[in-house]
Design an enzyme around this catalytic site. Sequence first.
Site, PDB file in Angstrom:
ATOM      1  N   TYR A 136       0.844  -1.191   0.000  1.00 54.38           N
ATOM      2  CA  TYR A 136       0.000   0.000   0.000  1.00 54.38           C
ATOM      3  C   TYR A 136       0.883   1.246   0.000  1.00 54.38           C
ATOM      4  CZ  TYR A 136      -4.142   2.821   1.216  1.00 54.38           C
ATOM      5  OH  TYR A 136      -5.175   3.743   1.216  1.00 54.38           O
ATOM      6  N   SER A 137       1.716   1.339  -1.026  1.00 53.03           N
ATOM      7  CA  SER A 137       2.601   2.488  -1.195  1.00 53.03           C
ATOM      8  C   SER A 137       2.985   2.574  -2.665  1.00 53.03           C
ATOM      9  CB  SER A 137       3.848   2.360  -0.314  1.00 53.03           C
ATOM     10  OG  SER A 137       4.563   1.176  -0.622  1.00 53.03           O
ATOM     11  N   LEU A 173      15.454  -3.442  10.446  1.00 55.15           N
ATOM     12  CA  LEU A 173      14.246  -2.914  11.070  1.00 55.15           C
ATOM     13  C   LEU A 173      13.375  -2.288   9.988  1.00 55.15           C
ATOM     14  CD1 LEU A 173      12.659  -2.192  13.691  1.00 55.15           C
ATOM     15  CD2 LEU A 173      13.878   0.005  13.670  1.00 55.15           C
ATOM     16  N   ASP A 174      12.111  -2.690   9.933  1.00 55.05           N
ATOM     17  CA  ASP A 174      11.132  -2.131   8.992  1.00 55.05           C
ATOM     18  C   ASP A 174      10.124  -1.317   9.799  1.00 55.05           C
ATOM     19  OD1 ASP A 174       9.285  -1.555   7.056  1.00 55.05           O
ATOM     20  OD2 ASP A 174       8.827  -3.636   6.523  1.00 55.05           O
ATOM     21  N   ILE A 175      10.242   0.014   9.735  1.00 51.49           N
ATOM     22  CA  ILE A 175       9.364   0.896  10.504  1.00 51.49           C
ATOM     23  C   ILE A 175       8.114   1.195   9.679  1.00 51.49           C
ATOM     24  CG2 ILE A 175       9.146   3.138  11.631  1.00 51.49           C
ATOM     25  CD1 ILE A 175      12.158   3.188  11.995  1.00 51.49           C
ATOM     26  N   GLY A 178       3.397  -2.445   7.506  1.00 52.57           N
ATOM     27  CA  GLY A 178       2.208  -2.766   6.723  1.00 52.57           C
ATOM     28  C   GLY A 178       1.745  -4.193   6.923  1.00 52.57           C
ATOM     29  N   THR A 198       4.550  -1.968  13.543  1.00 54.26           N
ATOM     30  CA  THR A 198       3.295  -1.396  13.065  1.00 54.26           C
ATOM     31  C   THR A 198       2.450  -0.994  14.256  1.00 54.26           C
ATOM     32  OG1 THR A 198       1.303  -1.798  11.742  1.00 54.26           O
ATOM     33  CG2 THR A 198       2.176  -3.669  12.962  1.00 54.26           C
ATOM     34  N   CYS A 360      -5.788  12.293  -5.027  1.00 53.15           N
ATOM     35  CA  CYS A 360      -4.357  12.026  -4.863  1.00 53.15           C
ATOM     36  C   CYS A 360      -3.666  11.791  -6.202  1.00 53.15           C
ATOM     37  CB  CYS A 360      -4.151  10.828  -3.937  1.00 53.15           C
ATOM     38  SG  CYS A 360      -4.561  11.156  -2.218  1.00 53.15           S
TER      39      CYS A 360
END
Length: 410
Positions: A136-137, A173-175, A178, A198, A360
Amino acid sequence: MFAALLKTVIRSGSLCIIDSTGRPHLIGDGSPPLVAVRVASRRTDFQLALNPSLMIGEAYMDGTLTIDSGSLYDFIDILARNMAHQDDNAWMALLGRGRRLIKQYNPIAKARRNVATHYDLSGDLYRLFLDNDQQYSCAYFRTPDDTLEQAQENKKRHIAAKLILDRPGLKILDIGSGWGGLALYLARVADADVTGLTLSVEQHKVSQDRAAAAGLADRVRFELRDYRQETGHYDRIVSVGMFEHVGKRNYNDFFRVLGNLLNPDGVALLHAIGDAGIPGAINPFIRKHIFPGADAPSLSELFTSVEASGLLTTDLEILRLHYAETLLRWRQRVAVHRSEIVDIYDERFFRMWEFYLTLCEIGFRRRTNMVFQLQLAKTWDRVPITRDYMFDAERRLTNAAHGEAETQRL
């Protein structure tokens, strides 16, 4: 009132505003596209004139502003193409200056509530329009013919190349992890140990289930935790689509935390929506109904905070139209699945989602919205001095993926 306001702004394109009495007001230069919009009541007309940036979306969502001819996309596109003239109207100029003064503050408790508003929606909704990996990006389109699935795979590969995954066993590290797709991808392609953070209860559950199903639960874990509560140290840090929720007042703290978590020889990659214009707040409709607490940094705000942290910018890439193409494909899929979305929520929700995606997409095509990928390190010599290493890494990852796919086929 709404028609009179737009007459001071619209120079190109053709709008017909039909007021509550049925009277048409022709606006613009007569050039295509021609869009006719109907305003249901005098109250709606007043509200649209009072705060158009918020109320156009709300009126469309509520059904008190409808499209008689043309499309919602054409209507918003005409408005966006003429936004350069908004300062010609004193009231719109004042509204614009007021939004530029807003600086979001986002303490942990508020951040949790904001995340739940959007990311804890029904998983069935997201499965209707996202790719198979639920990215979702912004995707990465190497060619205009790339499918959404291909482009999202390209995005993960592009990010992995910039992280310099040069040895097995890296701690990553995944900040803002999702639904877990990027963390699982990095664990597979780099034999890495990955921790995902998350604040979404729904995403946390899905991510854990995916790690277990993939047989990677021993190397990929997901924590329901704010980045400010993290205490570990990592060789690589990645954050995709999360920085928009940090809040402008927290930018300095974000990069300070990033620096504290990153090992001395580490590399970090930040992928986020930004604004190529002067500092300001995001659209009020998006902030109120879609992403409460969200903001998009200008580059001047971004680099001011990076400089204060002591981290070094080793690469910056601006992805210009990639998110417009991503949003187009999401919008098309949402339209196809209208009846299912209405069944999950209702017609008002569908119109809200339709307006959000359309607004958007046009923001990335016509306005100053963009996506940036910012690579950071603690020393200049940590990253090679040319970008050749990125291209080489992407080729290796592409070949490995093709080899894996062929093996599975056989």
